[in-house]
Each structure stands twice: as structure tokens, then as C-alpha cells.
Design a protein around this motif. Structure first.
Motif, mmCIF file in Angstrom:
data_model
loop_
_atom_site.group_PDB
_atom_site.id
_atom_site.type_symbol
_atom_site.label_atom_id
_atom_site.label_comp_id
_atom_site.label_asym_id
_atom_site.label_seq_id
_atom_site.Cartn_x
_atom_site.Cartn_y
_atom_site.Cartn_z
ATOM 1 N N HIS A 270 -137.573 -42.055 24.941
ATOM 2 C CA HIS A 270 -137.390 -42.516 26.313
ATOM 3 C C HIS A 270 -138.296 -41.728 27.260
ATOM 4 O O HIS A 270 -137.811 -40.935 28.086
ATOM 5 N N ASP B 276 -135.039 -43.953 30.159
ATOM 6 C CA ASP B 276 -134.170 -44.948 29.528
ATOM 7 C C ASP B 276 -132.998 -44.236 28.876
ATOM 8 O O ASP B 276 -132.905 -43.008 28.935
ATOM 9 N N MET C 206 -130.996 -52.687 34.551
ATOM 10 C CA MET C 206 -131.322 -53.605 33.462
ATOM 11 C C MET C 206 -132.557 -54.434 33.782
ATOM 12 O O MET C 206 -133.348 -54.771 32.894
ATOM 13 N N GLN C 207 -132.753 -54.769 35.052
ATOM 14 C CA GLN C 207 -133.905 -55.597 35.424
ATOM 15 C C GLN C 207 -135.218 -54.850 35.210
ATOM 16 O O GLN C 207 -136.196 -55.416 34.720
ATOM 17 N N ARG C 208 -135.251 -53.583 35.546
ATOM 18 C CA ARG C 208 -136.474 -52.795 35.385
ATOM 19 C C ARG C 208 -136.528 -52.069 34.048
ATOM 20 O O ARG C 208 -137.497 -51.388 33.742
ATOM 21 N N ASN C 209 -135.448 -52.211 33.260
ATOM 22 C CA ASN C 209 -135.385 -51.586 31.938
ATOM 23 C C ASN C 209 -135.633 -50.071 32.015
ATOM 24 O O ASN C 209 -136.470 -49.513 31.305
ATOM 25 N N CYS C 210 -134.923 -49.417 32.913
ATOM 26 C CA CYS C 210 -135.057 -47.969 33.051
ATOM 27 C C CYS C 210 -133.713 -47.391 33.455
ATOM 28 O O CYS C 210 -132.798 -48.114 33.851
ATOM 29 N N ARG D 274 -128.077 -47.247 35.286
ATOM 30 C CA ARG D 274 -129.030 -48.041 34.520
ATOM 31 C C ARG D 274 -129.487 -49.241 35.342
ATOM 32 O O ARG D 274 -128.699 -49.851 36.054
#
Length: 373
Positions: A281, A211, A253-257, A251
């Protein structure tokens, strides 16, 4: 300084399938005069190797006939020892966990080989993995060649994939080891820009899935940890200096990674995993390190003495250990001087796993594959 970039991988692979069981191990000792208080064979092993098995486990091993004294098998735990006695403990053969064995050769010259290590393959023997290691494959595949006996000159974690450098000669091993040691020795507590300078001889760049990241400079030390005889490496203010340069590539955003590029100058064990976790992270899928650069909650004082395996040794601990896989970390690029001609630079790149590719890289690879077909 001219640069030599390796051509596309030659698709040459080495590796032999693993046998069902390994050959077991033999541990040799000589009773010294300082061991005079260890009067019996049980005293000797249960005291000197208590991290290998509990007391009852060593009783079981002795009664199994796994111990020899001066060439004779003994089964009585109370057998007396004398100074100078030669002891041998035979660890029974066991089935090691499933492990990949195929290794792609990315680069090779007269001095070194760069291999693409798969995730899940341990580099050197340790713990449950005594035969199923990259070193064993090198010995099997090059052992009959008189002029070449390649050995790894650094390590990658078992769950880490990518470039591993192996020396083919003693001189190459000495030079490569010096390159790695020099990079680590430059890391201190001075100016960050100076430490990240280009004076070092070897550059190592990784890809990782984590992250939002910044540059990380955090010492790494060792704490007691069940199932890890030499202790577990963690973020620690009392540890040794370590430096990682991290850049965000993409980045999700959907997988938050976040896909990151990491360049390390020092080579502390599990450095990238610890540093990213220290900043809050941790690597996606890392079973061991959590935010803060520490292991998941555990009580180091709780050890089930009755939980030992068939040959009397401790069973694998319930909590995660450093060799557990599941995270995404790949040694992507290495750059270093040619060992015979230091004025030239060798660059080696290991193909990226799909999950560590940017969208543009994935699209480019798909387009290339379509053209080939």
C-alpha cells in the motif's frame, strides 16, 4: 504528570525569499602520504570523487579553473601533487529547484521551536539543495541573535510536511536527540505490544494517504542506487529494526485510497513510505517506492558517463530519487516532556492539509470558517 497543550497557532511565520542563484560550494582536501599513487590533480579527483563526476567531467572542471592547489588556480589536469598540498574545488553557483521558504511557528519556548515544514522544503543540505533548506532559513532568521541559534534535531523527508522540532540551546539539542535515539533503540524483534508501550519520552503521529493497512514491523536497509551517493533505503531483511503502528481513519472507495494515522517509534529514513509500500500500500503519489518497499525498476549498472552538467557533474538521474515529492505525508502531532520541567508534557499539532482531513474534520473546519466570517 500534567499536560500542556499548545494554544492555536499564532500565525507567526518566518522565512526570506531565495536568491536566484546560490553561492556555490567549496570542498577542501589535503593530499596525504597514502594518496601517493594519485600523482596528478586529475587522478586525485576522478578517483576519490568519482561519484561526483565522470573522468571527462573532472577534466572540464579543472580546465574551467575550479581547482586550486595551495591557493593557486590550476587548469592543467596533469599537474603533479605532493604530500601536504591543500586542494580546493569550487562548485559553480547554480539555481536550485523551486522551493517554499515560509515557516509557521507552532510552538516556542526558551529551549525549542516547533515549525510547520511545508512539503517541498529540504531540512538539511544535500544534492541539488545546498542553500534552499530549512536550516538556511533558521540561520538567516536567527543568525543575529546571540542567545538563540536553533537547529533541527530530526529530519522530515523533503516531500513530507508538518512538525519539525528545533533546539535553541546545546542542552536542548542533547536532550531532544536522546529522546529520539531512545525511541529507536527500543525497537527490536521482541513482543510487539511491549515495543509499542508508553515508556518512551517522545510520541510522533503522522497522517498519510494510502490503502488498507495493518501494523508493520519490517527492517530497513540500504542498496546501491544511481544518483544517491550513500545508497537508497529499502525494505530489507538484513536492515535495521523499524516499527510503525498504523490505524485506518477513513476509506475512500471512489478514489481507492485510505486515510491512515501512523505512529512511529523508530526513525529510519523514509520509514513510513517504505513500510506502507512493503505491505502493498504505497503512499498515493509516491514517485519512488512501490509495493514491496522497493524502488521502481532500474538498472544500477547503467550510468551514462557522457551525461554531465555544465560544471562536469552528473546530471540528475532519470529515475525517481528519495527527495522527489508528490506523495501525501504529514507530521501531525508530537508529544514530549517539557525540557525544563519533565513533569509537564508539551503537545504540538500542525494543521492538516485538506487532502489529509477526514470528512468530519473538513466539515468542522468549514463550519468554523463560516463562524469567523
Amino acid at each position: 504528570m500534567s499536560t500542556t497543550t499548545t494554544p492555536p497557532p499564532r500565525q507567526k511565520c518566518i522565512g526570506l525569499p531565495w536568491p536566484e542563484l546560490n553561492d556555490g560550494l567549496a570542498y577542501k582536501d589535503v593530499v596525504s602520504s597514502s594518496d601517493s599513487e594519485l600523482r596528478t590533480v586529475l587522478d586525485f579527483y576522478s578517483t576519490k570523487y568519482k561519484s561526483s563526476a565522470p573522468l571527462l567531467g573532472w577534466v572540464q572542471r579543472i580546465q574551467n579553473g575550479q581547482i586550486q592547489i595551495d591557493g593557486e588556480v590550476v587548469k592543467d589536469p596533469t599537474t603533479l601533487l605532493r604530500s601536504g598540498s591543500k586542494l580546493v574545488y569550487h562548485r559553480l553557483p547554480w539555481k536550485e529547484p523551486d522551493t517554499p521558504y515560509s515557516l509557521e511557528i507552532l510552538y516556542e519556548d526558551d529551549d525549542m521551536i516547533a515549525l510547520n515544514k511545508p512539503s517541498g522544503l529540504q531540512v538539511l543540505p544535500g544534492g541539488l539543495f545546498q542553500q534552499r533548506t530549512l536550516l538556511t532559513q533558521l540561520q538567516w532568521c536567527f543568525g543575529n541573535k546571540e542567545a538563540s541559534h536553533p537547529v533541527p534535531v530530526h529530519r522530515l523527508g523533503r516531500g513530507t510536511s508538518g512538525i519539525l522540532l528545533c533546539a535553541k540551546t546545546k542542552l536542548a539539542k542533547t536532550k531532544l536527540a536522546a529522546y529520539f535515539a531512545e525511541g529507536t533503540s527500543l525497537v527490536g524483534f521482541g513482543n510487539l505490544d511491549q515495543e509499542c508501550g508508553t515508556g518512551r519520552k517522545i510520541s510522533k503521529i503522522y497522517r498519510a494517504l494510502a490503502d488498507g493497512i495493518v501494523a508493520i514491523k519490517q527492517p530497513i536497509g540500504v542498496v546501491r542506487y544511481p544518483g544517491v551517493a550513500k545508497g537508497l533505503y529499502v525494505a530489507s531483511p538484513e536492515g535495521k529494526p523499524a516499527l510503525s503502528k498504523v490505524a485506518v481513519l477513513e476509506r475512500d472507495m471512489q478514489r481507492n485510497c485510505t486515510l491512515v494515522k501512523v505512529e512511529i517509534q523508530s526513525g529510519r529514513p523514509h520509514q513510513i513510505r517504505i513500510h506502507l509500500a512493503y505491505m502493498g500500500h504505497p503512499l498515493v503519489g509516491d514517485p519512488l517506492y512501490v509495493a514491496g518497499g522497493q524502488p521502481k525498476c532500474f538498472d544500477p549498472n547503467v550510468v551514462d558517463a557522457a551525461a554531465f552538467a555544465q560544471d562536469g557533474g552528473y546530471r540528475r538521474p532519470n529515475q525517481a530519487v528519495p527527495g522527489d515529492c508528490g506523495y501525501h505525508l504529514h507530521a501531525h502531532q508530537v508529544e514530549l516532556p517539557n525540557l525544563l520541567n519533565p513533569s509537564k508534557v508539551v503537545k504540538v499539532a500542525a494543521p492538516l492539509p485538506p487532502i489529509l482531513q477526514t470528512r468530519s474534520e473538513a466539515e468542522e473546519e468549514a463550519l468554523y470558517s463560516c463562524k469567523l466570517s
